[in-house]
Design an enzyme around this catalytic site. Structure first.
Site, PDB file in Angstrom:
ATOM      1  N   ASN A 239      52.552  44.143  33.777  1.00 17.82           N
ATOM      2  CA  ASN A 239      51.411  44.052  32.862  1.00 17.82           C
ATOM      3  C   ASN A 239      50.939  45.472  32.565  1.00 17.82           C
ATOM      4  OD1 ASN A 239      49.019  43.582  31.533  1.00 17.82           O
ATOM      5  ND2 ASN A 239      47.935  42.767  33.322  1.00 17.82           N
TER       6      ASN A 239
ATOM      7  N   LYS B 100      48.772  46.425  30.465  1.00 15.50           N
ATOM      8  CA  LYS B 100      47.357  46.491  30.043  1.00 15.50           C
ATOM      9  C   LYS B 100      47.226  47.372  28.787  1.00 15.50           C
ATOM     10  CE  LYS B 100      46.178  45.736  34.806  1.00 15.50           C
ATOM     11  NZ  LYS B 100      45.161  45.663  35.824  1.00 15.50           N
TER      12      LYS B 100
ATOM     13  N   HIS C 146      44.361  36.267  32.496  1.00 12.94           N
ATOM     14  CA  HIS C 146      44.247  37.390  33.437  1.00 12.94           C
ATOM     15  C   HIS C 146      42.768  37.579  33.798  1.00 12.94           C
ATOM     16  CE1 HIS C 146      44.279  41.459  35.020  1.00 12.94           C
ATOM     17  NE2 HIS C 146      45.565  41.281  35.264  1.00 12.94           N
TER      18      HIS C 146
ATOM     19  N   GLU D  88      40.988  40.110  34.019  1.00 17.87           N
ATOM     20  CA  GLU D  88      40.268  41.027  33.122  1.00 17.87           C
ATOM     21  C   GLU D  88      39.849  40.311  31.840  1.00 17.87           C
ATOM     22  OE1 GLU D  88      43.157  44.205  33.174  1.00 17.87           O
ATOM     23  OE2 GLU D  88      42.709  44.495  35.294  1.00 17.87           O
TER      24      GLU D  88
ATOM     25  N   GLU E  92      46.400  36.130  41.604  1.00 14.42           N
ATOM     26  CA  GLU E  92      45.931  37.514  41.624  1.00 14.42           C
ATOM     27  C   GLU E  92      44.487  37.554  42.120  1.00 14.42           C
ATOM     28  OE1 GLU E  92      48.330  40.116  38.757  1.00 14.42           O
ATOM     29  OE2 GLU E  92      46.689  39.265  37.619  1.00 14.42           O
TER      30      GLU E  92
ATOM     31  N   GLY F 221      44.207  46.521  41.054  1.00 18.60           N
ATOM     32  CA  GLY F 221      43.879  47.915  40.744  1.00 18.60           C
ATOM     33  C   GLY F 221      43.071  48.630  41.814  1.00 18.60           C
TER      34      GLY F 221
ATOM     35  N   SER G 105      47.835  45.133  43.351  1.00 16.49           N
ATOM     36  CA  SER G 105      48.212  46.328  44.110  1.00 16.49           C
ATOM     37  C   SER G 105      49.587  46.208  44.784  1.00 16.49           C
ATOM     38  CB  SER G 105      47.140  46.679  45.131  1.00 16.49           C
ATOM     39  OG  SER G 105      45.924  47.005  44.473  1.00 16.49           O
TER      40      SER G 105
HETATM   41  C1  PEP Z   1      47.364  43.124  37.220  1.00 16.66           C
HETATM   42  O1  PEP Z   1      46.551  43.629  36.472  1.00 16.66           O
HETATM   43  O2  PEP Z   1      47.888  42.060  36.893  1.00 16.66           O
HETATM   44  C2  PEP Z   1      47.663  43.795  38.472  1.00 16.66           C
HETATM   45  C3  PEP Z   1      48.236  43.103  39.407  1.00 16.66           C
HETATM   46  O3  PEP Z   1      47.304  45.134  38.581  1.00 16.66           O
HETATM   47  P1  PEP Z   1      47.671  46.127  39.794  1.00 16.66           P
HETATM   48  O4  PEP Z   1      49.106  45.894  40.161  1.00 16.66           O
HETATM   49  O5  PEP Z   1      47.430  47.495  39.245  1.00 16.66           O
HETATM   50  O6  PEP Z   1      46.761  45.780  40.933  1.00 16.66           O
END
Ligand code: PEP
Length: 256
Positions: A11, A13, A96, A98, A168, A174, A215
């Protein structure tokens, strides 16, 4: 370890210009051949999807979008439809955290999007996950179960076969604080999988892939993907560099 094929999706973003997209995908496509046990997906911003499709060509790397509208067309300024995406994409990330937190998406709108995506032959990657407060209040199972039930409402078993779930936890996205492999596996195995089996029957429910996101890095990927019910990852930050994304895909391939 199970019979489901692994998947790793990146992803991106709101990152990467056209030039950067071209450079990154050229590097990735060369390095990402031969991982026969993993479905590999990159999800750049809308403006880069057409280029991403060209750069990935006939390679094993598939293209996904990060969002879409549920309506077919019309007066929805700034939105993009499933038919538009289907010209470039095989997958679309929906719900997601976000989008849920920053853009007020709900399980209801996610559910409408899932239906529309499937009608257009797009495979939805449906994101679920609890906030830090919900986690600390011991509400993880209840929150994730509700998100799954409502986001997947009124799908039949045939449609469910096209869906991928990404668990997630919001506190892990993040932050550099990934869930423990055992903790994530427990949610996959004891919360999400039983809902899938109940909604779509045991056989179909067992076949739906459940990715972990939050992460994931080359350092923790092998431990996460080595768990019985973690079928791969949705990767944010570490998907923006060829080296780290390829290392994570390799970990998923080696875990199978
Ligand atoms: C994501 O935004 O789907 C995600 C898992 O981000 P990160 O790997 O940076 O934590």
């Amino acid at each position: 370890m199970n019979n489901r094929r692994a998947m790793v999706a990146g992803n991106w973003k709101m990152n990467k210009t056209l030039t950067e997209t071209s450079e990154l995908l050229k590097a990735m496509v060369t390095l990402l051949s031969g991982f026969s046990k993993v479905d590999i997906v990159v999800c750049p911003p809308f403006t880069n999807l057409s280029l991403a499709r060209l750069e990935t060509g006939e390679s094993e790397v598939k293209v996904g979008a990060q969002n879409m509208h549920w309506q077919e067309k019309g007066a929805f300024t700034g939105e993009v439809s499933a038919a538009m995406l289907a010209e470039f994409c095989d997958y679309v990330i929906l719900g997601h955290s976000e989008r849920r937190v920053l853009f007020a998406e709900t399980d209801e709108t996610v559910n409408k999007k899932v239906h529309t995506a499937l009608e257009h032959g797009l495979k939805p990657i449906v994101c679920v996950g609890e906030s830090l407060e919900q986690n600390q209040a011991g509400q993880t199972a209840a929150v994730v179960e509700k998100q799954c039930r409502e986001s997947l409402k009124d799908l039949n078993a045939e449609q469910a076969k096209q869906v991928v779930i990404a668990y997630e936890p919001v506190w892990a996205i993040g932050t550099g604080l990934a869930a423990t492999p055992e903790g994530a596996n427990e949610v996959h195995r004891d919360v999400i999988r039983p809902v899938l089996r109940e909604l779509f029957g045991a056989e179909t429910g067992d076949g739906v892939r459940i990715l972990y996101g939050g992460s994931v890095t080359p350092d923790n990927a092998a431990d996460l993907f080595g768990m019985s019910d973690i079928d791969g990852g949705l990767i944010g930050g570490a998907s923006l560099k060829a080296e780290s994304f390829v290392a994570i895909v390799r970990a998923a391939n080696d875990a199978r």
